[in-house]
Design a protein around this motif. Structure first.
Motif, PDB file in Angstrom:
ATOM      1  N   LEU A 157      -7.735  29.408  36.696  1.00  0.00           N
ATOM      2  CA  LEU A 157      -7.096  29.756  37.899  1.00  0.00           C
ATOM      3  C   LEU A 157      -5.530  29.886  37.904  1.00  0.00           C
ATOM      4  O   LEU A 157      -4.855  30.207  38.659  1.00  0.00           O
ATOM      5  CB  LEU A 157      -7.496  28.623  38.884  1.00  0.00           C
ATOM      6  N   ALA A 158      -5.111  28.920  36.796  1.00  0.00           N
ATOM      7  CA  ALA A 158      -3.594  28.911  36.863  1.00  0.00           C
ATOM      8  C   ALA A 158      -2.966  30.058  36.133  1.00  0.00           C
ATOM      9  O   ALA A 158      -1.583  30.294  35.919  1.00  0.00           O
ATOM     10  CB  ALA A 158      -3.277  27.491  35.995  1.00  0.00           C
ATOM     11  N   GLU A 159      -3.669  31.229  35.552  1.00  0.00           N
ATOM     12  CA  GLU A 159      -3.245  32.395  34.662  1.00  0.00           C
ATOM     13  C   GLU A 159      -2.137  32.979  35.453  1.00  0.00           C
ATOM     14  O   GLU A 159      -1.124  33.555  34.751  1.00  0.00           O
ATOM     15  CB  GLU A 159      -4.250  33.122  34.221  1.00  0.00           C
TER      16      GLU A 159
ATOM     17  N   PHE B 203       1.010  23.304  30.518  1.00  0.00           N
ATOM     18  CA  PHE B 203       0.265  23.041  31.930  1.00  0.00           C
ATOM     19  C   PHE B 203      -1.100  22.182  31.622  1.00  0.00           C
ATOM     20  O   PHE B 203      -1.986  22.245  30.984  1.00  0.00           O
ATOM     21  CB  PHE B 203      -0.379  24.228  32.435  1.00  0.00           C
ATOM     22  N   PRO B 204      -0.893  20.796  32.070  1.00  0.00           N
ATOM     23  CA  PRO B 204      -1.918  19.942  31.895  1.00  0.00           C
ATOM     24  C   PRO B 204      -3.245  19.975  32.581  1.00  0.00           C
ATOM     25  O   PRO B 204      -3.551  19.215  33.716  1.00  0.00           O
ATOM     26  CB  PRO B 204      -1.274  18.470  32.139  1.00  0.00           C
ATOM     27  N   ALA B 205      -3.894  21.035  32.102  1.00  0.00           N
ATOM     28  CA  ALA B 205      -5.240  21.539  33.250  1.00  0.00           C
ATOM     29  C   ALA B 205      -6.140  20.204  33.443  1.00  0.00           C
ATOM     30  O   ALA B 205      -6.953  20.199  34.071  1.00  0.00           O
ATOM     31  CB  ALA B 205      -5.838  22.862  32.370  1.00  0.00           C
ATOM     32  N   GLY B 206      -6.014  19.319  32.571  1.00  0.00           N
ATOM     33  CA  GLY B 206      -6.966  18.462  32.596  1.00  0.00           C
ATOM     34  C   GLY B 206      -6.813  17.100  33.482  1.00  0.00           C
ATOM     35  O   GLY B 206      -7.357  16.168  33.799  1.00  0.00           O
ATOM     36  N   ASP B 207      -5.561  17.195  34.158  1.00  0.00           N
ATOM     37  CA  ASP B 207      -5.009  16.300  35.074  1.00  0.00           C
ATOM     38  C   ASP B 207      -5.595  16.229  36.454  1.00  0.00           C
ATOM     39  O   ASP B 207      -6.098  17.225  36.975  1.00  0.00           O
ATOM     40  CB  ASP B 207      -3.550  16.435  35.239  1.00  0.00           C
ATOM     41  N   VAL B 208      -6.333  14.835  36.776  1.00  0.00           N
ATOM     42  CA  VAL B 208      -7.083  15.029  37.732  1.00  0.00           C
ATOM     43  C   VAL B 208      -6.345  15.180  39.032  1.00  0.00           C
ATOM     44  O   VAL B 208      -6.913  15.894  40.170  1.00  0.00           O
ATOM     45  CB  VAL B 208      -8.238  13.707  37.967  1.00  0.00           C
ATOM     46  N   ALA B 209      -5.169  15.070  39.281  1.00  0.00           N
ATOM     47  CA  ALA B 209      -4.328  15.197  40.382  1.00  0.00           C
ATOM     48  C   ALA B 209      -4.265  16.603  40.460  1.00  0.00           C
ATOM     49  O   ALA B 209      -4.172  17.189  41.727  1.00  0.00           O
ATOM     50  CB  ALA B 209      -3.128  14.188  40.267  1.00  0.00           C
ATOM     51  N   VAL B 210      -3.807  17.239  39.531  1.00  0.00           N
ATOM     52  CA  VAL B 210      -3.396  18.871  39.448  1.00  0.00           C
ATOM     53  C   VAL B 210      -4.930  19.392  39.986  1.00  0.00           C
ATOM     54  O   VAL B 210      -4.895  20.492  40.822  1.00  0.00           O
ATOM     55  CB  VAL B 210      -3.061  19.199  38.001  1.00  0.00           C
ATOM     56  N   GLN B 211      -5.898  18.881  39.417  1.00  0.00           N
ATOM     57  CA  GLN B 211      -7.201  19.762  39.684  1.00  0.00           C
ATOM     58  C   GLN B 211      -7.560  19.304  41.308  1.00  0.00           C
ATOM     59  O   GLN B 211      -7.892  20.272  41.826  1.00  0.00           O
ATOM     60  CB  GLN B 211      -8.585  18.973  38.877  1.00  0.00           C
ATOM     61  N   SER B 212      -7.385  18.114  41.787  1.00  0.00           N
ATOM     62  CA  SER B 212      -7.845  17.951  43.181  1.00  0.00           C
ATOM     63  C   SER B 212      -6.612  18.615  44.027  1.00  0.00           C
ATOM     64  O   SER B 212      -7.168  19.195  45.093  1.00  0.00           O
ATOM     65  CB  SER B 212      -7.207  16.650  43.365  1.00  0.00           C
ATOM     66  N   ALA B 213      -5.685  18.780  43.795  1.00  0.00           N
ATOM     67  CA  ALA B 213      -4.655  19.580  44.587  1.00  0.00           C
ATOM     68  C   ALA B 213      -5.226  21.104  44.375  1.00  0.00           C
ATOM     69  O   ALA B 213      -5.001  21.642  45.629  1.00  0.00           O
ATOM     70  CB  ALA B 213      -3.201  19.497  44.321  1.00  0.00           C
ATOM     71  N   MET B 214      -5.259  21.641  43.319  1.00  0.00           N
ATOM     72  CA  MET B 214      -5.885  23.057  43.255  1.00  0.00           C
ATOM     73  C   MET B 214      -6.973  23.215  44.136  1.00  0.00           C
ATOM     74  O   MET B 214      -6.946  24.219  44.972  1.00  0.00           O
ATOM     75  CB  MET B 214      -6.255  23.370  42.008  1.00  0.00           C
ATOM     76  N   LYS B 215      -8.137  22.365  44.226  1.00  0.00           N
ATOM     77  CA  LYS B 215      -9.161  22.405  45.183  1.00  0.00           C
ATOM     78  C   LYS B 215      -8.754  22.574  46.442  1.00  0.00           C
ATOM     79  O   LYS B 215      -9.211  23.465  47.377  1.00  0.00           O
ATOM     80  CB  LYS B 215      -9.955  21.210  44.923  1.00  0.00           C
ATOM     81  N   ASP B 216      -7.801  21.830  46.883  1.00  0.00           N
ATOM     82  CA  ASP B 216      -7.379  22.101  48.274  1.00  0.00           C
ATOM     83  C   ASP B 216      -6.563  23.144  48.570  1.00  0.00           C
ATOM     84  O   ASP B 216      -6.802  24.030  49.580  1.00  0.00           O
ATOM     85  CB  ASP B 216      -6.509  20.731  48.881  1.00  0.00           C
ATOM     86  N   VAL B 217      -5.545  23.528  47.845  1.00  0.00           N
ATOM     87  CA  VAL B 217      -4.539  24.486  47.953  1.00  0.00           C
ATOM     88  C   VAL B 217      -5.296  25.884  47.781  1.00  0.00           C
ATOM     89  O   VAL B 217      -4.989  26.967  48.543  1.00  0.00           O
ATOM     90  CB  VAL B 217      -3.533  24.564  46.815  1.00  0.00           C
ATOM     91  N   LEU B 218      -6.309  25.970  46.931  1.00  0.00           N
ATOM     92  CA  LEU B 218      -6.772  27.325  46.755  1.00  0.00           C
ATOM     93  C   LEU B 218      -8.218  27.397  47.479  1.00  0.00           C
ATOM     94  O   LEU B 218      -8.759  28.576  47.286  1.00  0.00           O
ATOM     95  CB  LEU B 218      -7.169  27.613  45.070  1.00  0.00           C
ATOM     96  N   GLY B 219      -8.472  26.448  48.147  1.00  0.00           N
ATOM     97  CA  GLY B 219      -9.781  26.391  49.196  1.00  0.00           C
ATOM     98  C   GLY B 219     -10.994  26.445  48.116  1.00  0.00           C
ATOM     99  O   GLY B 219     -12.091  27.296  48.595  1.00  0.00           O
TER     100      GLY B 219
ATOM    101  N   ARG C 207       0.842  31.366  48.172  1.00  0.00           N
ATOM    102  CA  ARG C 207       0.276  30.250  48.118  1.00  0.00           C
ATOM    103  C   ARG C 207       1.146  28.912  47.909  1.00  0.00           C
ATOM    104  O   ARG C 207       1.121  28.164  48.419  1.00  0.00           O
ATOM    105  CB  ARG C 207      -0.886  30.268  47.597  1.00  0.00           C
ATOM    106  N   MET C 208       1.972  29.109  46.770  1.00  0.00           N
ATOM    107  CA  MET C 208       2.837  28.153  46.311  1.00  0.00           C
ATOM    108  C   MET C 208       3.890  28.152  47.268  1.00  0.00           C
ATOM    109  O   MET C 208       4.526  27.081  47.460  1.00  0.00           O
ATOM    110  CB  MET C 208       3.258  28.456  44.809  1.00  0.00           C
ATOM    111  N   ALA C 209       4.572  29.174  47.877  1.00  0.00           N
ATOM    112  CA  ALA C 209       5.566  28.938  48.927  1.00  0.00           C
ATOM    113  C   ALA C 209       4.913  28.266  50.020  1.00  0.00           C
ATOM    114  O   ALA C 209       5.931  27.254  50.505  1.00  0.00           O
ATOM    115  CB  ALA C 209       6.117  30.570  49.295  1.00  0.00           C
TER     116      ALA C 209
END
Length: 231
Positions: free
Chosen positions: A184-186, A155-171, A25-27
């Motif tokens: 989810l980042a584990e 890993f800044p897990a509280g970052d809203v941009a990271v969270q928003s991107a994770m929502k899209d990328v991980l469905g 998924r990262m690739a």
């Protein structure tokens, strides 16, 4: 080979290669996103003050405030910060909450905190010492560890941009909160910070595409803390 620290662009590229080899998924995300830039800040009190100052405001506003503080002090260093009156920071546009954190940081240095020496500590100890400073929360600590020290797993897990991107990328159905993002980042350990940089690149590329529309303003209003504040 995965680098122990992300100190230059070849280090970042090697870490991205390792991450993408571990997670398809990262690739796919890397292939579809802008190239993550190398971001570095100074691993001293000036770098930490910059991160504190840049929370919750636009990049332009953060740069303007930090620039006025630096111009008034001559240099953003412990002695000058400690000696400066509150009025100097307030005139520069720094909020009372952020000024309180800067004062707490100076007090911590007075009590023996070696900000530059944190770079030599292992990550949990360095993070704990940062979080012991009143006003320094997980986002500030993790971003400092990532960009000042180049620690690939910060890993800044509280970052809203990271969270928003994770929502899209991980469905995901909704943007994950800090706890869910950490869980989810584990699978990305010990490269969670590298994953964050790729997620930021995706998010910022998507945001800039939206910002090209006439209905949006370039600067925008105050927004939650994100890596955008230190870019």
């Amino acid at each position: 080979m995965t680098p122990e620290r992300i100190l230059d662009k070849p280090d970042l590229d090697a870490a991205l290669d390792a991450l993408c080899a571990r997670d398809a998924r990262m690739a796919a995300l890397r292939a579809a996103s802008p190239e993550p830039p190398l971001r570095r800040i100074s691993a001293d009190i000036a770098g930490l003050v910059w991160i504190v100052n840049s929370q919750l405001i636009s990049v332009a506003a953060a740069r303007a405030i930090h620039g006025r503080v630096e111009a008034a002090l001559g240099a953003v260093e412990h002695a000058a910060l400690s000696a400066a009156p509150d009025e100097l920071f307030r005139a520069a546009g720094m909020s009372r909450v952020k000024l309180k954190t800067v004062r707490a940081l100076c007090a911590a240095v007075d009590d023996g905190l070696d900000v530059e020496g944190l770079e030599a500590l292992d990550e949990p100890e360095a993070r704990a010492r940062l979080l012991a400073i009143p006003g320094v929360g997980p986002w500030t600590a993790d971003v400092f560890l990532l960009f000042a020290h180049g620690r690939p797993d910060a890993f800044p897990a509280g970052d809203v941009a990271v969270q928003s991107a994770m929502k899209d990328v991980l469905g995901l159905a909704a943007r994950p909160d800090r706890g869910a993002a950490e869980e989810l980042a584990e699978p990305w350990r010990p490269l969670r910070g590298v994953a964050a940089q790729l997620l930021w690149a995706y998010y910022l590329g998507r945001r800039r595409g939206r910002d090209a529309a006439p209905s949006r303003t370039p600067a925008g209003p105050v927004r939650p803390a994100s890596v955008e504040e230190i870019a």
